[in-house]
Write a protein that holds these residues in place. Structure first.
Motif, short mmCIF file in Angstrom:
data_model
loop_
_atom_site.label_atom_id
_atom_site.label_comp_id
_atom_site.label_asym_id
_atom_site.label_seq_id
_atom_site.Cartn_x
_atom_site.Cartn_y
_atom_site.Cartn_z
N ASN A 163 38.59 110.87 42.29
CA ASN A 163 39.84 111.26 41.66
C ASN A 163 40.10 110.33 40.48
OD1 ASN A 163 40.72 108.89 42.85
ND2 ASN A 163 42.17 109.86 44.25
N ASN A 164 41.28 110.41 39.89
CA ASN A 164 41.53 109.60 38.70
C ASN A 164 41.72 108.12 39.03
OD1 ASN A 164 44.04 110.05 39.89
ND2 ASN A 164 45.13 110.04 37.95
N GLY A 165 41.72 107.76 40.31
CA GLY A 165 41.73 106.35 40.70
C GLY A 165 40.35 105.80 40.95
N SER A 166 39.31 106.62 40.79
CA SER A 166 37.91 106.17 40.96
C SER A 166 37.46 105.57 39.63
CB SER A 166 37.01 107.34 41.34
OG SER A 166 37.48 108.00 42.50
N ALA A 167 37.09 104.30 39.65
CA ALA A 167 36.79 103.62 38.39
C ALA A 167 35.57 102.71 38.51
CB ALA A 167 38.00 102.78 37.94
N SER A 168 34.94 102.48 37.37
CA SER A 168 33.92 101.44 37.22
C SER A 168 32.74 101.64 38.18
CB SER A 168 34.57 100.06 37.41
OG SER A 168 33.71 99.04 37.00
N ALA A 169 32.58 100.75 39.16
CA ALA A 169 31.42 100.82 40.06
C ALA A 169 31.36 102.14 40.81
CB ALA A 169 31.46 99.65 41.05
N SER A 170 32.52 102.70 41.18
CA SER A 170 32.50 103.98 41.88
C SER A 170 32.04 105.09 40.95
CB SER A 170 33.88 104.29 42.48
OG SER A 170 34.87 104.32 41.49
N GLU A 171 32.32 104.97 39.66
CA GLU A 171 31.85 105.96 38.69
C GLU A 171 30.34 105.83 38.47
OE1 GLU A 171 35.32 106.82 35.60
OE2 GLU A 171 35.02 104.68 35.87
N ILE A 172 29.80 104.62 38.59
CA ILE A 172 28.36 104.44 38.51
C ILE A 172 27.67 105.20 39.63
CG2 ILE A 172 26.51 102.74 38.83
CD1 ILE A 172 28.17 100.76 37.24
N VAL A 173 28.19 105.06 40.85
CA VAL A 173 27.59 105.74 42.01
C VAL A 173 27.71 107.25 41.86
CG1 VAL A 173 27.71 106.06 44.50
CG2 VAL A 173 28.01 103.77 43.52
#
Length: 440
Positions: free
Chosen positions: A293-303
């Motif tokens: 969701n829009n709270g997923s950022a950085s390292a979670s976006e890499i995965v």
């Protein structure tokens, strides 16, 4: 030691311009000496400090003033570069180790206020009902405006068992106070459960030094409960604000067999690094859904980006935050703290930069019914809206969100619509209002 967090010099030379008018010519322009200009600016800074020290209405704390100046300089570069005092540096090391004291909240700065990126699971912040996008305007009645992010975080920390009052400004509501009790935060960054008897559900809330270790334990435990290979996998990265780059790579590695996970490119042509998965993966060929969701950022976006580009998983939810930069933490010596500096951008296996744009899901599914007013709030909660945010170097802009086609039915009475849709997707079915079931 440097820790990597999930963040060509251009010379302009004005040559001499000669214009022939009779025997007159403009004199050659003198080349700009960048070092001399830097020294002049440092002299200006020293003069300003000296005048403040001599003439300010009260005696100033010179150390504090210098730290504020350094932090102001770094903060003007982008939202994620900053200076950390020795105390802040020590606190950051404790936090990434997987245990620290405080409220359990990922934050950034916006318009002088602290903005909540995500409250961590089962912490004072989440139990008090703080939400992604909330602005914290005061701590114990003291306005936050004027503080830098590290000062604000330090004020929110304290002895476990002590209370703190934060003033919250939420879209569409009057400001209100929330009382929280500080506690030792030992976030279990990975939790799991078996859904519908055959779906393995893994929730990763942050990427700290223990995340991959805890995921391995969760994989073993869910396998025992299901009795072997699951029929499907759900990897929940919603409201995961990021963390350590190496942990994002090793988590991705669990679900990939060889091939690229992510690459990083810095300022210089040679500053390129590629990170690959090892051979072998858990639950090979088992269908997989990643929730964002829009709270997923950085390292979670890499995965999410790695599993999406490698066709390993279907990404479901809403467009992620859009933090596509890597920060390096650089110690500055004993008692001098450290600097957090954005040193590179990262790219998904397909070569995409998601800086300021985010990961767009394969299946756009809203968690709750979204109105036009709520959509406007979602639109303004992203990396692209942070002050001094880096632009996307490919010139790509974040897509303006539209009302999702897939929203909970008006009579939906389940607990987690996105998770329900993930389960239905793994089972190959279509969710209807009558088929909706609460997850176990």
């Amino acid at each position: 030691m440097r820790a990597m967090l999930t963040g060509a010099a251009i010379g302009v030379v004005l040559g001499g311009l000669a214009v022939g008018v009779s025997s007159f010519a403009w004199p050659d322009a003198q080349p700009v000496d960048s070092r001399a200009e830097t020294y002049r600016q440092l002299d200006l800074f020293a003069e300003v400090l000296a005048r403040a020290r001599a003439d300010y209405v009260t005696e100033i704390d010179e150390k504090e003033a210098m730290e504020a100046a350094i932090n102001g300089m770094l903060g003007s570069l982008d939202p994620h570069s900053s200076y950390m005092s020795a105390e802040d540096f020590e606190a950051m090391q404790v936090q990434t180790s997987g245990q620290y004291g405080g409220l359990g909240i990922e934050v950034t700065m916006e318009d002088g206020f602290v903005k909540v990126v995500t409250p961590m699971d089962d912490t004072p912040a989440s139990r008090a009902g703080l939400e992604s996008g909330d602005l914290l305007t005061a701590i114990n009645g003291k306005p936050i405006v004027g503080l830098n992010i590290d000062d604000a975080v330090r004020d929110m920390r304290g002895e476990p068992g002590t209370e703190i009052i934060v003033t919250v400004l939420r879209e569409g509501e009057d400001a209100f106070d929330v009382t929280l009790e500080r506690e030792v935060i030992r976030p279990k960054s990975v939790t799991w459960k078996a859904l519908d008897d055959d779906i393995a559900y893994f929730r990763i809330s942050t990427f700290n030094e223990r995340t991959t270790e805890l995921l391995e334990e969760a994989i073993s435990e869910v396998s025992r409960e299901i009795g072997g290979r699951p029929a499907g996998i759900v990897l929940d990265l919603r409201n995961n604000g990021g963390g350590l780059l190496d942990q994002a790579i090793s988590v991705s590695d669990k679900f990939l067999s060889g091939g690229e996970v992510v690459s990083t490119i810095g300022r210089r042509p040679g500053d390129i690094a590629r990170y690959n998965a090892r051979k072998g993966e858990v639950f090979k060929n088992v269908p997989m859904v990643v929730l964002i969701n829009n709270g997923s950022a950085s390292a979670s976006e890499i995965v999410a980006g790695a599993l999406q580009d490698r066709d390993r998983a279907t990404v479901l939810g809403m467009t992620s935050f859009g933090k596509g930069s890597v920060q390096t933490v650089i110690p500055l010596g004993t008692d001098r703290g450290a600097m957090r500096l954005t040193t590179s951008r990262y790219y998904t296996p397909a070569g995409r930069s998601i800086q300021a744009t985010g990961i767009e899901p394969d299946m756009e599914v809203a968690q709750a019914r979204v109105t036009e007013d709520e959509l406007d709030r979602i639109r303004r909660f992203s990396e692209a809206d942070l002050p001094h945010a880096l632009t996307n170097e490919d010139g790509v802009e974040r897509q303006i969100p539209k009302l999702p086609d897939d929203q909970p039915p008006e009579d939906y009475d389940g607990e987690d619509y996105q998770l329900d849709r993930a389960i239905q997707t793994l089972h190959g079915g279509l969710l209807t209002a009558k088929e909706t079931a609460q997850p176990g």
